[in-house]
Design an enzyme around this catalytic site. Sequence first.
Site, PDB file in Angstrom:
ATOM      1  N   TRP B 326       0.838  -1.207   0.000  1.00  0.00           N
ATOM      2  CA  TRP B 326       0.000   0.000   0.000  1.00  0.00           C
ATOM      3  C   TRP B 326       0.871   1.254   0.000  1.00  0.00           C
ATOM      4  CZ3 TRP B 326      -0.233   4.028   3.501  1.00  0.00           C
ATOM      5  CH2 TRP B 326      -1.304   4.919   3.369  1.00  0.00           C
ATOM      6  N   HIS B 327       2.019   1.174   0.687  1.00  0.00           N
ATOM      7  CA  HIS B 327       2.878   2.355   0.786  1.00  0.00           C
ATOM      8  C   HIS B 327       3.491   2.752  -0.555  1.00  0.00           C
ATOM      9  CE1 HIS B 327       2.621   1.864   5.146  1.00  0.00           C
ATOM     10  NE2 HIS B 327       3.005   3.118   5.210  1.00  0.00           N
ATOM     11  N   GLY B 328       3.692   1.791  -1.426  1.00  0.00           N
ATOM     12  CA  GLY B 328       4.275   2.172  -2.709  1.00  0.00           C
ATOM     13  C   GLY B 328       4.578   0.971  -3.575  1.00  0.00           C
TER      14      GLY B 328
END
Lengths: 397, 475
Positions: B326-328
């Site tokens: 989700w962060h990247g």
Amino acid sequence: MTVGVLGTFLLLVVALLGRWSRSTRLTVDGSTERLTELARTPLAAEDPARVRVFLIALGVSLLWIIGARFWLPLSLAYRNTPSAQLAAFCIEHLHQSPPVPGEYILIIEGSSVTTRGVDGAALERSLRAAGIPVTVIQLSLSGANHLERLQLLQNFANSLSSSDWQRLRGSRLILGHEVQALYDRDPLLNYGNNPFTPTTLAYSNPDNLPTLINWMTNRYDLRELWNRRSELQLIATQFLYNALRISYLQLWDTANRAALFAGFQPAPKRADFQPVGLLPIDFPPDPILSGRQAYPRITRWTVARDAAFRSIFKGTVRSELFFSLPGWLSYEFNYDNWWSNAHPTQLFFNGNRPQIRTRLREPRLWNDPGHLANSGAEIYTEELVQFLKGHWPAQPG
Amino acid sequence: MLFNSASFLLFLPVVLAGYWLWSGNFGRKLILVIASCFFYAAWDWRFLGLLGFVVVTTFAASRLILYLKGRGARVQSLVILWIGIGVQLAVLAFFKYFNFFEDNLITLLAGFGLSSAAPIVRILLPVGISFYTFHAITLAVDTYRGKVDTRVSLLDVALYIAFFPQLVAGPIVRAMVFLPQLATKRLVIGEDLFVALQAIVTGFLYKVVFSDSIAPFVDKIFARPADYSGSLLLAATFGFYCQIYFDFNGYSLIAIGVSRLFGYKLPDNFNYPYAATSLGSFWRRWHISLSSWLRDYLYIPLGGNRLGVAKQMRNLIVTMLLGGIWHGASWNFVIWGAAHGTLLAIERFWQLRPGTVSNEKNRSVAALASGWLVTQTIVLLCWIPFRAKTLADSLAVISGIFTWRTVMGVPPISIPLALLVLPIFCDTVFVRLLRSQPRKPLLRPEFGFGLLVLCALAVGLITKTGLRSFIYFQF
């Protein structure tokens, strides 16, 4: 070190204030730590504290701004800016040239065309050789906007000692103004997008705000001001930034004095400047701009600007010299000719006169369409010397 | 538009004035939606359409779910829920992960000698997409679960998803927490203003004073990690450990404070994570709105800890892995998530042993101290792949630290020790203690507010010059 210690101290103060208050926090599922949060009634909306907090906030901010004027002078935070360094350079130059009875002191202010076109040292040498006792203070700065030019003159004036002021009063102080179409039509030119002095916000000094407002109201109507709204927003925040002394300690910390900055800075020819042919001697008149109304309307404000520049020297300015520099663009040529005709009583050295343009026809004498190269600056300065020799009497002996 | 930008300094008072001068609740919400659109358009107006699409599809899904549930059609409402979630995940996947998959596909094909062409299409990442799509999913799920059981208007949905303080980097607010606040006109008293300003001042201290002052040192080392010694790499890693906390917590506090100025309460996003004595505790304190979201909308639906130890381990790893992704879109985030998931699973397995004291209050000082040291060391080392630009850089930092590499001929770089140690230590120890022991109020809110204004102005004095974006804006 300063930032770490002061920041941590402030963090503890803010946390302590929170401890003493009735602050509440909301958890992720919506529950609060205190029941009073949920029990709040519409009556609470009438809490008179809300009005008081706004008044207190306003009072504290005003006190801060007033206090900052005395204890946090902006000049200390902007010592490493080009304008501060140039002013220091010019003060040094003034002190190096001993006062002579009946001397002229010529202060030249302007933008990059002057920085690259007028060799102050050569001008001074030539005039002195011709028997005119003159000290030339070259206070022009590349990319400087109008308010920065004002700030530069202020920096110079504020650095003068009482004996310097006495000298100015005893001399024939001439203030030299650059006449330039692009700048004269817009008091906000280069305000927010200044490629040469990107971090110099010193000119957005709250003391200068009335002056800027005066210039803008003389230049723009409401519709034009609305069109410049993004610049106005930038200006407002810059003034707020300085009024509240944001980043003051950081700026102050890094404002070590760098090498001083000379006012004449010739530049080599720009690689992409490859004109076809020679500099035209003249251009056909522009039917729209030459119309009687266009130029007076857009340059009405420059009277206020020149007055603001003059007032910095507290009545010591004996007279003014206006000068323009030549260029490859027709509108600058037309503007200078209009200026010359429209201000017959002013001492104006028109750099776009055929005699000067003829001497500057070679592209190698130019850095780009608006700026002279070093060799071009030599020629222009020679012409300016001749012009001044014709207007200023030489001292006998 | 950044919170720490000059334009926000003008934007906020204008919106606040408009909001408070308007008497009706509908008009106020409309002002906030318009302001939020303006705020978002300041980055890239072209993505306003995408934001609008997310709002409209979420509104349609939640209305349909409510309608179908009202008619007793539970299966159909579940289908709509999955379609709604699928649409939002598709939006997220396309804009956030397309480039990543394309790059990896090209690399894979090149490995087989099939193609070595450059990427064909590059997708621009809309700022805040991870946050507003999660808000959209939250609303759909909460509606299905019956936690939002009223017919919310399109305006309310738009404000819930696009409310500018939390639009681009959270906190991720639950629909059941935010929507009820929209039902009535918000009331603000002096105390609210005090709380708001306290959060904003602390947030600015964290962001523009601490985080932005540490950042140049960290950036310099992480730009070419192979060039620096082990001691500098360790200092830079510790620098990032502090920087990301101050940066993201600073952003969250400003968001919470700004919301409170409008009368809306957002949940806390951090609770002194660097005081955590276990990884589980760390994740209950760090980015709380995301970690609790992952717990409630992913971990528990996967089975949570109800299906035995093995599946609990699996669920933990899968949840953290997805949290990492989700962060990247990068292998570094995959590694970061997988490492946290695996270590959380190991910790959980360890805690399940008979005789283990899991409650912090009952643990000895030695156990707490060793737990804190191990936890924070793990967190510190896990930040390396999170910060490094590439996998190779991550390995260079890790190998440099563990081999205690010495480098000759590199100009010495001074470590800003006061900045790295003092603020984080005082925040985690003293500020946490002060916040955890509220006393009987001594100050009337308005006077406290006045002192806070003074503190805010003093923060301005030591603010770092130049704008630096918030780290979490890239997510």
